[in-house]
Design a protein around this motif. Structure first.
Motif, mmCIF file in Angstrom:
data_model
loop_
_atom_site.group_PDB
_atom_site.id
_atom_site.type_symbol
_atom_site.label_atom_id
_atom_site.label_comp_id
_atom_site.label_asym_id
_atom_site.label_seq_id
_atom_site.Cartn_x
_atom_site.Cartn_y
_atom_site.Cartn_z
ATOM 1 N N TYR A 35 28.600 53.332 80.327
ATOM 2 C CA TYR A 35 27.155 53.550 80.337
ATOM 3 C C TYR A 35 26.425 52.284 79.893
ATOM 4 O O TYR A 35 26.915 51.533 79.044
ATOM 5 N N SER A 36 25.230 52.115 80.435
ATOM 6 C CA SER A 36 24.379 51.044 79.919
ATOM 7 C C SER A 36 22.916 51.476 80.001
ATOM 8 O O SER A 36 22.560 52.386 80.759
ATOM 9 N N ILE A 89 19.269 49.579 80.479
ATOM 10 C CA ILE A 89 18.558 48.328 80.757
ATOM 11 C C ILE A 89 17.121 48.520 80.292
ATOM 12 O O ILE A 89 16.397 49.390 80.791
ATOM 13 N N ALA A 115 25.930 44.122 81.708
ATOM 14 C CA ALA A 115 25.558 45.528 81.505
ATOM 15 C C ALA A 115 25.512 46.298 82.826
ATOM 16 O O ALA A 115 25.805 47.496 82.856
ATOM 17 N N VAL A 116 25.168 45.621 83.901
ATOM 18 C CA VAL A 116 25.065 46.327 85.195
ATOM 19 C C VAL A 116 26.436 46.664 85.783
ATOM 20 O O VAL A 116 26.506 47.315 86.833
ATOM 21 N N ALA A 127 28.341 48.740 84.379
ATOM 22 C CA ALA A 127 28.595 50.124 83.956
ATOM 23 C C ALA A 127 28.503 51.076 85.154
ATOM 24 O O ALA A 127 27.880 50.767 86.172
ATOM 25 N N ILE A 154 23.778 53.782 84.728
ATOM 26 C CA ILE A 154 22.826 52.809 84.182
ATOM 27 C C ILE A 154 21.462 53.470 84.019
ATOM 28 O O ILE A 154 20.884 53.969 84.999
ATOM 29 N N TRP A 202 24.570 48.073 94.901
ATOM 30 C CA TRP A 202 24.718 48.995 93.759
ATOM 31 C C TRP A 202 25.598 50.167 94.144
ATOM 32 O O TRP A 202 25.582 51.216 93.496
ATOM 33 N N LYS A 205 27.277 53.053 91.862
ATOM 34 C CA LYS A 205 26.571 53.188 90.578
ATOM 35 C C LYS A 205 25.624 54.394 90.620
ATOM 36 O O LYS A 205 25.109 54.762 91.679
ATOM 37 N N ILE A 259 22.047 55.390 88.972
ATOM 38 C CA ILE A 259 20.890 54.887 88.223
ATOM 39 C C ILE A 259 20.082 56.086 87.727
ATOM 40 O O ILE A 259 19.724 56.971 88.511
#
Length: 200
Positions: free
Chosen positions: A3-4, A6, A56-57, A59, A62, A81, A84, A86
């Motif tokens: 996990y991150s 931003i 961080a991206v 992860a 996000i 992406w 991922k 988001i």
């Protein structure tokens, strides 16, 4: 699953505290050098890990907790992406609907993050409320989730429960999701509604 978050303003920090309460590792990043906010991250807890945006991206999930206007800069961090998820925590209040092509702001953001699964969520509570955590008088604070991808909404629902919240799915972005979108100079009807769910 990694996990991150931003964005490390008030909302980003409130989200980081939610992870810290459960002892779950989460990377935090901004467009600034991570050393510039390392002390704030350390103050929240040892599971909050400052990183450069480019790291961080990486992860799987996000949280996009930047100002709406800043999302194109974050989107440039990866060419694709794909794979991922988001979580769009932004609010496009004050952005003229015609600038978004008449779409909900999350659909506009999804175009910038090409290939990602996008879930609108955690954006309807102001930072001071989100910061208080999910437990309220024996109940759980509600977070609303909307997505055109049912599997992604379910994935974030599981994460929200893990963080202690009570997720409520609203359906697609252009359907129930409109209830948690700002549009021009008006807010969706569920924005700022701090609801609590009690188990029967």
């Amino acid at each position: 699953m990694s996990y991150s978050i931003i964005g490390f303003g008030n909302i980003g920090q409130a989200l980081a505290k939610a992870f810290a309460r459960k002892g779950i590792d989460v990377s935090v990043a901004t467009t600034r050098d991570p050393e510039s906010f390392a002390a704030d991250a350390a103050a929240i807890g040892p599971t909050i890990i400052p990183k450069k945006l480019a790291d961080a991206v990486k992860a799987d999930i996000i949280f996009l907790a930047v100002r709406f206007e800043s999302h194109p800069e974050v989107a440039k961090a990866l060419a694709t992406w794909q794979g991922k998820t988001i979580v769009d925590v932004t609010n496009a209040y004050g952005v003229p609907p015609e600038k978004l092509g008449g779409q909900p702001s999350s659909k506009f953001i999804a175009q910038a993050f090409s290939g990602a699964k996008l879930v609108k969520g955690f954006n309807h509570l102001v930072a001071a409320v989100l910061d208080q955590g999910p437990a309220v008088h024996g109940g759980k604070r509600v977070v609303f989730l909307a997505s055109d991808d049912d599997a992604a909404a379910a994935e974030i629902g599981v994460l929200a429960e893990k963080l202690g919240f009570a997720p409520i799915k609203l359906g697609g972005l252009a359907e129930g999701g409109l209830l948690v979108h700002a549009r021009g100079n008006s807010w969706g009807q569920l924005i700022f509604k701090d609801l609590v769910k009690f188990d029967a």
